[in-house]
Motif scaffolding. Structure first.
Motif, PDB file in Angstrom:
ATOM      1  N   PRO A  19       0.801  -1.240   0.000  1.00  0.00           N
ATOM      2  CA  PRO A  19       0.000   0.000   0.000  1.00  0.00           C
ATOM      3  C   PRO A  19       0.830   1.285   0.000  1.00  0.00           C
ATOM      4  CG  PRO A  19      -0.913  -1.591   1.550  1.00  0.00           C
ATOM      5  CD  PRO A  19       0.350  -2.195   1.022  1.00  0.00           C
ATOM      6  N   ASP A  20       1.854   1.382   0.854  1.00  0.00           N
ATOM      7  CA  ASP A  20       2.616   2.641   0.924  1.00  0.00           C
ATOM      8  C   ASP A  20       3.260   2.970  -0.411  1.00  0.00           C
ATOM      9  OD1 ASP A  20       1.894   3.019   3.492  1.00  0.00           O
ATOM     10  OD2 ASP A  20       3.791   2.316   4.373  1.00  0.00           O
ATOM     11  N   ARG A  21       3.783   1.944  -1.061  1.00  0.00           N
ATOM     12  CA  ARG A  21       4.461   2.173  -2.343  1.00  0.00           C
ATOM     13  C   ARG A  21       3.438   2.617  -3.405  1.00  0.00           C
ATOM     14  NH1 ARG A  21       8.418  -0.772  -6.052  1.00  0.00           N
ATOM     15  NH2 ARG A  21       8.824   0.952  -7.481  1.00  0.00           N
ATOM     16  N   ILE A  22       2.267   2.005  -3.402  1.00  0.00           N
ATOM     17  CA  ILE A  22       1.237   2.376  -4.391  1.00  0.00           C
ATOM     18  C   ILE A  22       0.866   3.853  -4.226  1.00  0.00           C
ATOM     19  CG2 ILE A  22      -1.158   1.973  -5.116  1.00  0.00           C
ATOM     20  CD1 ILE A  22      -0.762  -0.990  -4.220  1.00  0.00           C
ATOM     21  N   VAL A  23       0.649   4.255  -2.970  1.00  0.00           N
ATOM     22  CA  VAL A  23       0.267   5.655  -2.711  1.00  0.00           C
ATOM     23  C   VAL A  23       1.408   6.590  -3.126  1.00  0.00           C
ATOM     24  CG1 VAL A  23      -0.371   7.317  -0.912  1.00  0.00           C
ATOM     25  CG2 VAL A  23      -1.296   4.983  -0.841  1.00  0.00           C
ATOM     26  N   ALA A  24       2.643   6.217  -2.790  1.00  0.00           N
ATOM     27  CA  ALA A  24       3.782   7.092  -3.087  1.00  0.00           C
ATOM     28  C   ALA A  24       3.990   7.217  -4.601  1.00  0.00           C
ATOM     29  CB  ALA A  24       5.046   6.541  -2.423  1.00  0.00           C
ATOM     30  N   GLU A  25       3.904   6.097  -5.334  1.00  0.00           N
ATOM     31  CA  GLU A  25       4.165   6.143  -6.782  1.00  0.00           C
ATOM     32  C   GLU A  25       3.070   6.921  -7.500  1.00  0.00           C
ATOM     33  OE1 GLU A  25       6.725   5.085  -8.507  1.00  0.00           O
ATOM     34  OE2 GLU A  25       7.795   3.752  -7.136  1.00  0.00           O
ATOM     35  N   ALA A  26       1.820   6.733  -7.081  1.00  0.00           N
ATOM     36  CA  ALA A  26       0.733   7.497  -7.709  1.00  0.00           C
ATOM     37  C   ALA A  26       0.928   8.978  -7.404  1.00  0.00           C
ATOM     38  CB  ALA A  26      -0.619   7.004  -7.206  1.00  0.00           C
ATOM     39  N   GLY A  27       1.262   9.301  -6.161  1.00  0.00           N
ATOM     40  CA  GLY A  27       1.468  10.697  -5.765  1.00  0.00           C
ATOM     41  C   GLY A  27       2.597  11.330  -6.559  1.00  0.00           C
ATOM     42  N   ARG A  28       3.667  10.578  -6.769  1.00  0.00           N
ATOM     43  CA  ARG A  28       4.809  11.117  -7.526  1.00  0.00           C
ATOM     44  C   ARG A  28       4.359  11.536  -8.936  1.00  0.00           C
ATOM     45  NH1 ARG A  28       9.381   9.493 -10.540  1.00  0.00           N
ATOM     46  NH2 ARG A  28       8.362   7.557 -11.125  1.00  0.00           N
ATOM     47  N   LEU A  29       3.581  10.670  -9.604  1.00  0.00           N
ATOM     48  CA  LEU A  29       3.159  11.009 -10.965  1.00  0.00           C
ATOM     49  C   LEU A  29       2.128  12.139 -10.978  1.00  0.00           C
ATOM     50  CD1 LEU A  29       3.010   7.539 -12.733  1.00  0.00           C
ATOM     51  CD2 LEU A  29       4.769   9.288 -12.899  1.00  0.00           C
ATOM     52  N   LEU A  30       1.312  12.205  -9.942  1.00  0.00           N
ATOM     53  CA  LEU A  30       0.288  13.259  -9.904  1.00  0.00           C
ATOM     54  C   LEU A  30       0.888  14.618  -9.550  1.00  0.00           C
ATOM     55  CD1 LEU A  30      -2.557  11.222  -8.141  1.00  0.00           C
ATOM     56  CD2 LEU A  30      -2.552  12.005 -10.523  1.00  0.00           C
ATOM     57  N   ASP A  31       1.994  14.598  -8.804  1.00  0.00           N
ATOM     58  CA  ASP A  31       2.534  15.862  -8.294  1.00  0.00           C
ATOM     59  C   ASP A  31       3.789  16.343  -9.013  1.00  0.00           C
ATOM     60  OD1 ASP A  31       0.511  15.978  -6.435  1.00  0.00           O
ATOM     61  OD2 ASP A  31       1.629  14.787  -4.960  1.00  0.00           O
ATOM     62  N   ASP A  32       4.432  15.463  -9.779  1.00  0.00           N
ATOM     63  CA  ASP A  32       5.700  15.835 -10.405  1.00  0.00           C
ATOM     64  C   ASP A  32       5.517  15.824 -11.929  1.00  0.00           C
ATOM     65  OD1 ASP A  32       8.190  15.932 -11.538  1.00  0.00           O
ATOM     66  OD2 ASP A  32       9.120  14.461 -10.203  1.00  0.00           O
TER      67      ASP A  32
END
Ligand code: UD1
Length: 387
Positions: A317-330
């Motif tokens: 779960p943590d990795r899924i949230v982090a990877e999605a956030g990276r693409l949405l924010d960067d």
């Protein structure tokens, strides 16, 4: 000379989508007579997928009671397919991919001494047992096929030790996309400030506790005010109801019934980001330039990862949230992935496959020609003349 008879035996939605371009191309060739046999593994999704191409199965076998233990289902599939193939006496049996239907059809053909063509040959996850049962299935089918249609040169390289003839053809899933593309619905206008995420999750290795974790991660992503998630639910009872119970009440998550192939392609095209464990979507998303985070630890389709279209992120779960956030924010990270590309061919795989089959028929000395040593090296797309 009578037309050569090819029988394709298929049972699931992805097989229907990937065999349809071959069925359509075979109709254009007077020297071939193609028959589509449905095993009944996923009856509803299968028929809908074929109908999207204006075709239907020629024979339906209803061999795979969904509730029976796998060993019983496999035995029923193999026996029923063998009896049917015995009646049809084809010159070649085609199977697609890595499902239990494909494995049972390959075993049935072997038991009758019929040659096998394997569409989507040479895919390897790098682990002999995962994904199960797809990886052992595809290895077994490759081992007994006379003709192996590898989507990519990398897939062909994985077949260095098989006895059959290997041709690099591209993936017929890209043919299916090329055929469907002109009829896709017009895209809805984007809603400013809202990113559309498309999610599919149904693989066996993501069921049970891991599916609970993935749902928890999706909830956390949906808590952002700038996203909306759409999840077409797989009818598998171990998946759809579990996701519905955990995500059905979230205001920014939309759970929908399985989409037909065109609607799914349009959803892939229109999404800003996809999270999925599907095999076929790893092939389709790059064609539209939609970034895909693959909810798996390994893939048998490394070409899309190597080309930067997809990223393997596993199911924590943590990795899924982090990877999605990276693409949405960067924006730079997003732009690096959001490029169209065709790592699985240009959509002419069915032509290449049927060219290779017709050459092979022309060269085959007898109706039931058996396996032979490879006459081609990986990367070549046709058997040499006179082989
Ligand atoms: C991970 C893995 O081993 N997957 C295998 C699995 O398919 P795979 O994992 O691709 O199976 P899916 O059920 O995700 O099917 C994917 C296909 O169905 C379409 N779709 C998906 C959802 C939906 O609501 N509507 C819809 O039309 C997608 O656009 C795609 O074309 O069997 C295939 C056929 O043997 C193999 O090629 C794959 O290697």
């Amino acid at each position: 000379m009578r037309p050569r008879r090819i029988v394709s035996v298929v049972g699931t939605r992805p097989e229907a989508i990937k065999i349809a371009p071959i069925a359509l191309e075979a109709r254009r060739r007077p020297g071939l007579c193609h028959r589509l046999v449905a095993t009944g593994q996923h009856p509803a999704l299968f028929d809908d997928a074929l109908a999207g191409f204006g075709i239907a199965a020629d024979d339906r076998l209803h061999l795979a009671p969904p509730d029976a233990p796998r060993a019983d289902r496999l035995a029923a599939l193999e026996a029923g397919i063998a009896a049917h193939l015995h009646r049809l006496a084809p010159d070649l049996v085609l199977v697609q991919g890595d499902t239990d239907s494909a494995r049972a059809a390959a075993r049935a053909a072997v038991s009758l001494g019929l040659p096998i063509g394997h569409v989507e040959a040479g895919l390897r996850s790098g682990r002999p047992d995962r994904p199960w049962p797809e990886e052992p299935n595809r290895r077994e089918i490759d081992g007994c096929a006379a003709l192996l249609f590898a989507p990519t040169p990398g897939n062909a390289a994985n077949l260095a030790d098989v006895a059959g003839i290997v041709a690099v053809t591209g993936n017929t899933g890209i043919d299916a996309l090329r055929i469907a593309r002109p009829a896709l619905p017009v895209p809805a206008p984007p809603i400013p400030g809202l990113r559309q995420l498309l999610v599919t999750c149904h693989r066996r290795e993501n069921q049970g506790e891991r599916l609970h974790g993935i749902c928890a991660a999706l909830r956390r992503i949906a808590d952002r005010s700038d996203v909306r998630l759409t999840l077409p639910l797989h009818p598998n009872p171990a998946v759809g109801p579990v996701i519905a119970a955990r995500l059905g009440d979230h205001p920014r998550i939309r759970l929908v019934a399985p989409l037909d192939h065109r609607a799914m392609l349009a959803a892939i095209r229109d999404a800003d980001l996809i999270l999925s464990d599907s095999g076929g979507i790893q092939e389709e998303a790059p064609a539209f330039g939609t970034p895909l985070l693959v909810l798996r630890a390994e893939t048998e389709r490394p070409e899309a990862v190597a080309a930067g279209h997809c990223r393997l992120i596993g199911n924590r779960p943590d990795r899924i949230v982090a990877e999605a956030g990276r693409l949405l924010d960067d924006p730079a990270a997003y732009a690096a992935m959001a490029r169209p590309g065709l790592p699985f061919g240009a959509g002419d795989a069915a032509i290449k496959i049927l060219d290779a089959i017709e050459l092979w028929f022309g060269a085959a000395p007898g109706k039931h020609r058996q396996r032979r040593k490879p006459a081609m090296s990986p990367g070549e797309s046709r058997p040499p003349a006179g082989a």
